[in-house]
Design an enzyme around this catalytic site. Sequence first.
Site, mmCIF file in Angstrom:
data_model
loop_
_atom_site.group_PDB
_atom_site.id
_atom_site.type_symbol
_atom_site.label_atom_id
_atom_site.label_comp_id
_atom_site.label_asym_id
_atom_site.label_seq_id
_atom_site.Cartn_x
_atom_site.Cartn_y
_atom_site.Cartn_z
ATOM 1 C CG HIS A 33 -1.903 -1.005 1.346
ATOM 2 N ND1 HIS A 33 -1.854 -2.024 2.245
ATOM 3 C CD2 HIS A 33 -3.041 -1.192 0.629
ATOM 4 C CE1 HIS A 33 -2.910 -2.811 2.096
ATOM 5 N NE2 HIS A 33 -3.646 -2.330 1.120
ATOM 6 N N GLY A 143 -2.251 -2.004 -7.492
ATOM 7 C CA GLY A 143 -1.145 -2.964 -7.474
ATOM 8 C C GLY A 143 -1.311 -4.047 -8.521
ATOM 9 C CE LYS A 145 -1.740 -8.178 -2.972
ATOM 10 N NZ LYS A 145 -3.160 -8.599 -2.922
ATOM 11 C CB SER A 180 -1.752 -10.149 0.679
ATOM 12 O OG SER A 180 -3.129 -10.307 0.924
ATOM 13 N NE ARG A 182 -9.063 -11.937 2.263
ATOM 14 C CZ ARG A 182 -9.349 -11.174 1.211
ATOM 15 N NH1 ARG A 182 -8.375 -10.749 0.422
ATOM 16 N NH2 ARG A 182 -10.596 -10.833 0.949
#
Length: 247
Positions: A33, A143, A145, A180, A182
């Site tokens: 982020h 991102g 990702k 991430s 999570r």
Amino acid sequence: MKIIRTIKELKSEIINIYNLGFVPTMGGFHKGHLSLVKKSINKCTKTLVSIYVNPTQFNNKKDFLRYPRNIKKDLKTLKKMNIDYVFIPNTSEIYKEKRKKKLSVHNRKKVLCGKYRKNHFEGVIDIVDRFLNIINPKYMFLGQKDFQQLFLIKKHVKKKFRVKIVSCKTIRDKNFLALSSRNSLLSKNNLKIAGNISKELNLLKKKIKKNYKYIKKINYYINYITKKYGVKIDYLEVRNERNLFNS
Ligand code: PAF
């Protein structure tokens, strides 16, 4: 740094900012982020970050409830980075306007997360569309990702908004796992396993890049990883922007 909670206030704050950078997030910040925020600070006159855990993009209620939230820490981080605005709407504020017509998501053939996470992308496109209608930024930072998300958002905004999407490279942990939010839900041991699986996948990617025939081994790899690490794989496929929706 100004913290904003209503659409009205947000609109009146940003109305005259031409070169505004927007970083949409669900909070639970990590270095990925922060790299998006830094990119925006470098490129734009003002930066706006949104923090909102969007319920409509979760296909699993438990996942929504467990999603890592740490608003105090996130705000502290953003303040240190000297960003200009943080938008933290609540659900009744951001969804108060009902849509007359459901937004359609490009999904001729549902693949990858489009197949395994029911209505996930419909929820993502809806919230991003709402944000862009309110904010109308010059740039939005996302991102790589979430490659499929990036692809679908790019497709959606192309004809509808002036915004330019800046795609930012995936930031990885020391053990190669992509950062991430999570990940913070994983035990130390599972983090290690996830890192090892990422390394295996990266090796496989390199082999396929070198010799495309290696793609035939993908089922072998699914079995190998499932057995070696005791995990259940939803999908393992090789795709790029050209074949993301064509087979
Ligand atoms: O990538 C995310 O964090 C979310 O999907 C987004 C783009 C902020 C929409 O809720």
